[in-house]
Write a protein that holds these residues in place. Structure first.
Motif, short mmCIF file in Angstrom:
data_model
loop_
_atom_site.label_atom_id
_atom_site.label_comp_id
_atom_site.label_asym_id
_atom_site.label_seq_id
_atom_site.Cartn_x
_atom_site.Cartn_y
_atom_site.Cartn_z
N MET A 1 -0.62 20.21 -12.45
CA MET A 1 -1.64 20.08 -11.48
C MET A 1 -0.95 20.58 -10.11
SD MET A 1 -3.87 16.68 -10.28
CE MET A 1 -5.03 16.72 -9.03
N HIS A 2 0.17 19.83 -9.92
CA HIS A 2 0.89 20.46 -8.44
C HIS A 2 1.48 21.84 -8.78
CE1 HIS A 2 0.22 16.94 -6.51
NE2 HIS A 2 0.83 16.08 -7.15
N LYS A 4 0.30 24.51 -10.14
CA LYS A 4 -0.37 25.70 -9.82
C LYS A 4 -0.66 25.84 -8.53
CE LYS A 4 -5.30 27.28 -11.15
NZ LYS A 4 -6.42 27.17 -11.87
N LYS A 5 -0.72 24.59 -7.70
CA LYS A 5 -0.79 24.97 -6.16
C LYS A 5 0.34 25.30 -5.53
CE LYS A 5 -3.94 21.15 -5.20
NZ LYS A 5 -4.21 19.62 -4.80
N ILE A 6 1.51 24.77 -6.17
CA ILE A 6 2.98 25.52 -5.71
C ILE A 6 2.76 27.25 -6.04
CG2 ILE A 6 5.17 25.45 -6.18
CD1 ILE A 6 4.94 22.55 -6.66
N GLU A 7 2.61 27.57 -7.26
CA GLU A 7 2.55 28.87 -7.59
C GLU A 7 1.47 29.59 -6.72
OE1 GLU A 7 1.66 29.37 -11.72
OE2 GLU A 7 3.29 28.29 -12.43
N GLU A 8 0.32 29.08 -6.29
CA GLU A 8 -0.54 29.83 -5.59
C GLU A 8 -0.06 30.13 -4.05
OE1 GLU A 8 -4.30 27.51 -5.60
OE2 GLU A 8 -4.68 27.92 -7.79
N ARG A 9 0.65 28.92 -3.56
CA ARG A 9 1.29 28.87 -2.33
C ARG A 9 2.35 29.97 -2.17
NH1 ARG A 9 1.28 29.60 2.37
NH2 ARG A 9 2.18 28.47 3.85
N ARG A 11 2.71 32.83 -4.12
CA ARG A 11 1.96 34.16 -3.96
C ARG A 11 1.52 34.55 -2.97
NH1 ARG A 11 0.40 32.72 -9.29
NH2 ARG A 11 -1.42 32.06 -8.66
#
Length: 68
Positions: A1-2, A4-9, A11
């Protein structure tokens, strides 16, 4: 869950030069306020470090091929 957010951030930071400058400032000058002077110094330090790394790798490669 976290993750995915970290990867998006991550990028998003990769696409944003100002965000990258703030990251460099945190890396090189963590106790300085993130003003223009600090961002400029951090960019200088990052670019110098990269140049030094390229030189070191090139020198090491040449020495390895020469057998020294």
């Amino acid at each position: 869950m976290h993750g995915k957010k970290i990867e998006e951030r991550a990028r998003a930071i990769k696409e944003n030069g100002i965000e990258q400058l703030f990251c460099f400032a945190q890396k090189w000058l963590p106790h300085h306020p993130p003003d223009d002077e600090t961002l400029a110094r951090a960019l200088y330090l990052e670019l110098e470090d990269r140049e030094n790394l390229v030189h070191a790798v090139t020198t090491g490669t040449v020495r390895a091929w020469k057998g020294k």
